[in-house]
Motif scaffolding. Structure first.
Motif, PDB file in Angstrom:
ATOM      1  N   GLY A 105       0.845  -1.204   0.000  1.00  0.00           N
ATOM      2  CA  GLY A 105       0.000   0.000   0.000  1.00  0.00           C
ATOM      3  C   GLY A 105       0.870   1.240   0.000  1.00  0.00           C
ATOM      4  N   THR A 106       0.385   2.298  -0.638  1.00  0.00           N
ATOM      5  CA  THR A 106       1.249   3.485  -0.725  1.00  0.00           C
ATOM      6  C   THR A 106       1.233   4.317   0.551  1.00  0.00           C
ATOM      7  OG1 THR A 106      -0.499   4.743  -1.842  1.00  0.00           O
ATOM      8  CG2 THR A 106       1.112   3.640  -3.233  1.00  0.00           C
ATOM      9  N   LYS A 107       0.249   4.104   1.410  1.00  0.00           N
ATOM     10  CA  LYS A 107       0.246   4.813   2.696  1.00  0.00           C
ATOM     11  C   LYS A 107       1.548   4.510   3.436  1.00  0.00           C
ATOM     12  CE  LYS A 107      -2.187   5.119   7.055  1.00  0.00           C
ATOM     13  NZ  LYS A 107      -3.263   5.930   7.570  1.00  0.00           N
ATOM     14  N   LEU A 110       4.506   6.326   1.822  1.00  0.00           N
ATOM     15  CA  LEU A 110       4.587   7.761   2.121  1.00  0.00           C
ATOM     16  C   LEU A 110       5.552   7.994   3.276  1.00  0.00           C
ATOM     17  CD1 LEU A 110       0.786   8.697   2.180  1.00  0.00           C
ATOM     18  CD2 LEU A 110       2.455   9.269   0.403  1.00  0.00           C
ATOM     19  N   TYR A 134       0.429  12.751   5.141  1.00  0.00           N
ATOM     20  CA  TYR A 134       1.789  13.216   4.852  1.00  0.00           C
ATOM     21  C   TYR A 134       2.442  13.772   6.127  1.00  0.00           C
ATOM     22  CZ  TYR A 134       0.162  13.271  -0.056  1.00  0.00           C
ATOM     23  OH  TYR A 134      -0.366  12.940  -1.284  1.00  0.00           O
ATOM     24  N   ASN A 171       0.700  15.725  -5.203  1.00  0.00           N
ATOM     25  CA  ASN A 171      -0.369  14.732  -5.351  1.00  0.00           C
ATOM     26  C   ASN A 171      -1.382  15.228  -6.383  1.00  0.00           C
ATOM     27  OD1 ASN A 171      -3.281  14.101  -3.306  1.00  0.00           O
ATOM     28  ND2 ASN A 171      -2.364  12.685  -4.763  1.00  0.00           N
ATOM     29  N   ASN A 175      -6.164  14.638  -3.576  1.00  0.00           N
ATOM     30  CA  ASN A 175      -7.058  14.455  -2.441  1.00  0.00           C
ATOM     31  C   ASN A 175      -6.638  15.528  -1.445  1.00  0.00           C
ATOM     32  OD1 ASN A 175      -8.492  13.645  -0.237  1.00  0.00           O
ATOM     33  ND2 ASN A 175      -7.402  11.728   0.097  1.00  0.00           N
ATOM     34  N   ASP A 203       2.598  11.528  -5.400  1.00  0.00           N
ATOM     35  CA  ASP A 203       1.599  10.549  -4.971  1.00  0.00           C
ATOM     36  C   ASP A 203       0.539  10.470  -6.069  1.00  0.00           C
ATOM     37  OD1 ASP A 203      -0.485   9.209  -3.817  1.00  0.00           O
ATOM     38  OD2 ASP A 203      -0.554  10.421  -1.988  1.00  0.00           O
ATOM     39  N   ALA A 205      -1.878   8.175  -6.349  1.00  0.00           N
ATOM     40  CA  ALA A 205      -2.849   7.172  -5.888  1.00  0.00           C
ATOM     41  C   ALA A 205      -4.137   7.197  -6.714  1.00  0.00           C
ATOM     42  CB  ALA A 205      -3.150   7.389  -4.411  1.00  0.00           C
ATOM     43  N   TYR A 206      -4.505   8.396  -7.204  1.00  0.00           N
ATOM     44  CA  TYR A 206      -5.752   8.517  -7.981  1.00  0.00           C
ATOM     45  C   TYR A 206      -5.459   8.711  -9.468  1.00  0.00           C
ATOM     46  CZ  TYR A 206      -7.737   9.086  -3.377  1.00  0.00           C
ATOM     47  OH  TYR A 206      -8.101   8.865  -2.075  1.00  0.00           O
ATOM     48  N   SER A 234      -0.798   3.084  -6.736  1.00  0.00           N
ATOM     49  CA  SER A 234      -1.568   2.219  -5.844  1.00  0.00           C
ATOM     50  C   SER A 234      -2.599   1.412  -6.624  1.00  0.00           C
ATOM     51  CB  SER A 234      -2.298   3.106  -4.832  1.00  0.00           C
ATOM     52  OG  SER A 234      -3.181   2.326  -4.063  1.00  0.00           O
ATOM     53  N   SER A 236      -5.239   0.508  -5.061  1.00  0.00           N
ATOM     54  CA  SER A 236      -6.443   0.722  -4.257  1.00  0.00           C
ATOM     55  C   SER A 236      -7.570   1.382  -5.039  1.00  0.00           C
ATOM     56  CB  SER A 236      -6.111   1.602  -3.050  1.00  0.00           C
ATOM     57  OG  SER A 236      -5.173   0.958  -2.241  1.00  0.00           O
ATOM     58  N   LYS A 237      -7.258   2.431  -5.774  1.00  0.00           N
ATOM     59  CA  LYS A 237      -8.327   3.226  -6.407  1.00  0.00           C
ATOM     60  C   LYS A 237      -8.588   2.766  -7.839  1.00  0.00           C
ATOM     61  CE  LYS A 237      -6.973   5.549  -2.784  1.00  0.00           C
ATOM     62  NZ  LYS A 237      -7.589   5.666  -1.508  1.00  0.00           N
ATOM     63  N   ARG A 245      -3.981  -3.937   0.044  1.00  0.00           N
ATOM     64  CA  ARG A 245      -2.712  -3.339   0.413  1.00  0.00           C
ATOM     65  C   ARG A 245      -1.591  -3.675  -0.565  1.00  0.00           C
ATOM     66  NH1 ARG A 245      -4.104   0.039   1.348  1.00  0.00           N
ATOM     67  NH2 ARG A 245      -2.354   0.866   2.506  1.00  0.00           N
TER      68      ARG A 245
HETATM   69  C1  LIG Z   1      -3.784  10.919  -1.580  1.00  0.00           C
HETATM   70  C2  LIG Z   1      -3.625   9.528  -1.084  1.00  0.00           C
HETATM   71  N1  LIG Z   1      -2.424   8.964  -1.105  1.00  0.00           N
HETATM   72  C3  LIG Z   1      -2.218   7.724  -0.670  1.00  0.00           C
HETATM   73  C4  LIG Z   1      -3.252   6.969  -0.161  1.00  0.00           C
HETATM   74  C5  LIG Z   1      -2.966   5.601   0.345  1.00  0.00           C
HETATM   75  O1  LIG Z   1      -3.447   4.628  -0.516  1.00  0.00           O
HETATM   76  P1  LIG Z   1      -3.051   3.097  -0.363  1.00  0.00           P
HETATM   77  O2  LIG Z   1      -2.250   2.956   0.886  1.00  0.00           O
HETATM   78  O3  LIG Z   1      -4.326   2.354  -0.273  1.00  0.00           O
HETATM   79  O4  LIG Z   1      -2.232   2.751  -1.562  1.00  0.00           O
HETATM   80  C6  LIG Z   1      -4.539   7.499  -0.117  1.00  0.00           C
HETATM   81  C7  LIG Z   1      -5.639   6.710   0.430  1.00  0.00           C
HETATM   82  O5  LIG Z   1      -6.730   7.132   0.602  1.00  0.00           O
HETATM   83  C8  LIG Z   1      -4.730   8.816  -0.588  1.00  0.00           C
HETATM   84  O6  LIG Z   1      -5.943   9.390  -0.556  1.00  0.00           O
END
Ligand SMILES: Cc1ncc(COP(=O)(O)O)c(C=O)c1O
Length: 380
Positions: A105-107, A110, A134, A171, A175, A203, A205-206, A234, A236-237, A245
């Motif tokens: 997962g990218t969280k 980070l 962050y 990013n 978000n 980042d 992610a989206y 990621s 995830s999205k 993850r």
């Molecule tokens: C801007 C941003 N970066 C990173 C993440 C982390 O995503 P993940 O850990 O699921 O890859 C999120 C998750 O909501 C996010 O909104």
């Protein structure tokens, strides 16, 4: 009895999303109409069926290759799969051996990138408004938080940086603001990084969720980007796999090596069945990515049509950034009409008077929430 000594844990800020969930649970338990939760960003559309099948098939294989410790650096086929996707979708050629780290997962990434790049005495520039996690990375690295304000179009006001950063987070799509990467912004970031010796973390992610005919834009497509930074991708999205993850750190060879090295010390690989499923996601049919994008875009359009008074903005992601009218706050919206919005100030000083509305809910939930907001606006 455990007696922890003061350490980096004390530096951690409030966890924005945990606090929001706790507040929502508290209000939900009070008498009143059922809450409509438009505050959470949890993908509501499940992963494609062939991805779930790949996970199940792999899990049924009774071998140590699946159920034992996975290779620390990730399956070579997985690194090749993401490289192929980057070439096909973003026009970026990467070396699967040296420019890709597989992360849970990218969280997580980070924080890992901050640990690999910065330490006490260093500054890390974070977009304002920006993703609250962050700040956790800055705290754990023991670094100083530098604010990088974004203008209304999502463009960084570089001149507002008060010192040279060791690391800059960007990013796009953003978000919480939903802004897609403004023209030229990646080039500016590379130029600044060259000039200041800063590292850039983009980042993404989206990345695949951009609307109105835009094409996804990878930071790594910018000339010079991989010399100064990395991008986080990621699953995830793009594939609705948030709970699984899985993600990647891509780009700068030296930094990728440092992240992999850190991971070898703190993790022991990712479940092979998950990696096989990720390969299926990345290399299999891609229609669902476009379907997901179209679905969120259509929900974005519903918000824009329903709430023009709140100046809704969203060029991508599954969030709409709203301007609240004078005298309104997310707390008031929560208590009076029992609709949950994510308070803008939690994303930085520039978020005051703003709110983030999530499109990652069913159409029915979205419409019900929009109707309550519309009626409340009409009563003002
Ligand atoms: C801007 C941003 N970066 C990173 C993440 C982390 O995503 P993940 O850990 O699921 O890859 C999120 C998750 O909501 C996010 O909104």
């Amino acid at each position: 009895m455990v007696r922890p000594r003061p350490n980096r844990i004390e530096r951690l800020p409030e966890q924005y999303f945990t606090s929001l969930l706790a507040r929502v649970a508290a209000v939900a338990s009070e008498p009143g109409e059922p809450l409509i939760d438009l505050g959470r960003g949890n993908p509501d559309v499940p992963p494609p069926a062939h991805v779930v099948d790949a996970l199940v098939d792999a899990a049924h294989e009774q071998t140590a290759a699946v159920h034992g410790y996975a290779p620390f650096a990730g399956l070579p086929e997985l690194r090749e799969a993401i490289v192929e996707r980057y070439a096909n979708v973003y026009g970026v050629e990467l070396d699967p051996h040296r420019e890709v780290a597989v992360v849970p997962g990218t969280k997580t990434a980070l924080v890992e990138v901050a640990l690999c790049v910065a330490g006490p005495g260093d500054a890390i520039a974070l977009p304002d408004p920006g993703y609250p996690d962050y700040r956790s990375a800055v705290a754990l690295a023991g670094a100083e938080h530098l604010s990088l304000p974004l203008d209304e179009a999502g463009r960084p006001e570089w001149d507002a940086l008060t010192r040279k950063p060791a690391l800059i987070y960007l990013n796009y799509p953003s978000n919480p603001t939903g802004a897609a990467a403004p023209d030229g912004v990646f080039g500016e970031a590379v130029a600044l990084a060259d000039w200041t010796d800063a590292t850039v973390l983009h980042d993404f992610a989206y990345g695949d969720l951009v609307f109105d005919g835009r094409s996804p834009r990878s930071f790594l497509a910018e000339p010079g980007a991989r010399e100064v930074g990395v991008e986080l991708f990621s699953l995830s999205k793009s594939y609705g796999m948030a709970g699984w993850r899985l993600g990647f750190v891509l780009g700068n060879e030296e930094l990728v090596a440092r992240v992999s090295w850190l991971q070898e010390h703190v993790r022991a690989g990712i479940f092979v069945a998950l990696q096989r499923a990720a390969i299926a996601a990345l290399t299999g049919p891609q229609e669902t990515v476009a379907e997901r994008r179209a679905l969120y875009e259509s929900r974005r359009d519903r918000v824009v049509a329903a709430l023009p008074a709140l100046s809704p903005r969203c060029e991508g992601t599954f969030f709409v950034w709203l301007q609240l009218p004078e005298g309104w706050s997310c707390e008031r919206v929560l208590q009076e009409i029992r609709v949950v919005l994510a308070p803008g100030e939690g994303f930085g000083a520039r978020g005051h008077g703003r709110a983030r509305l999530s499109l990652a809910v069913s159409d029915e939930t979205l419409d019900a929430g929009l109707e309550r907001l519309r009626q409340a606006l009409a009563r003002e």
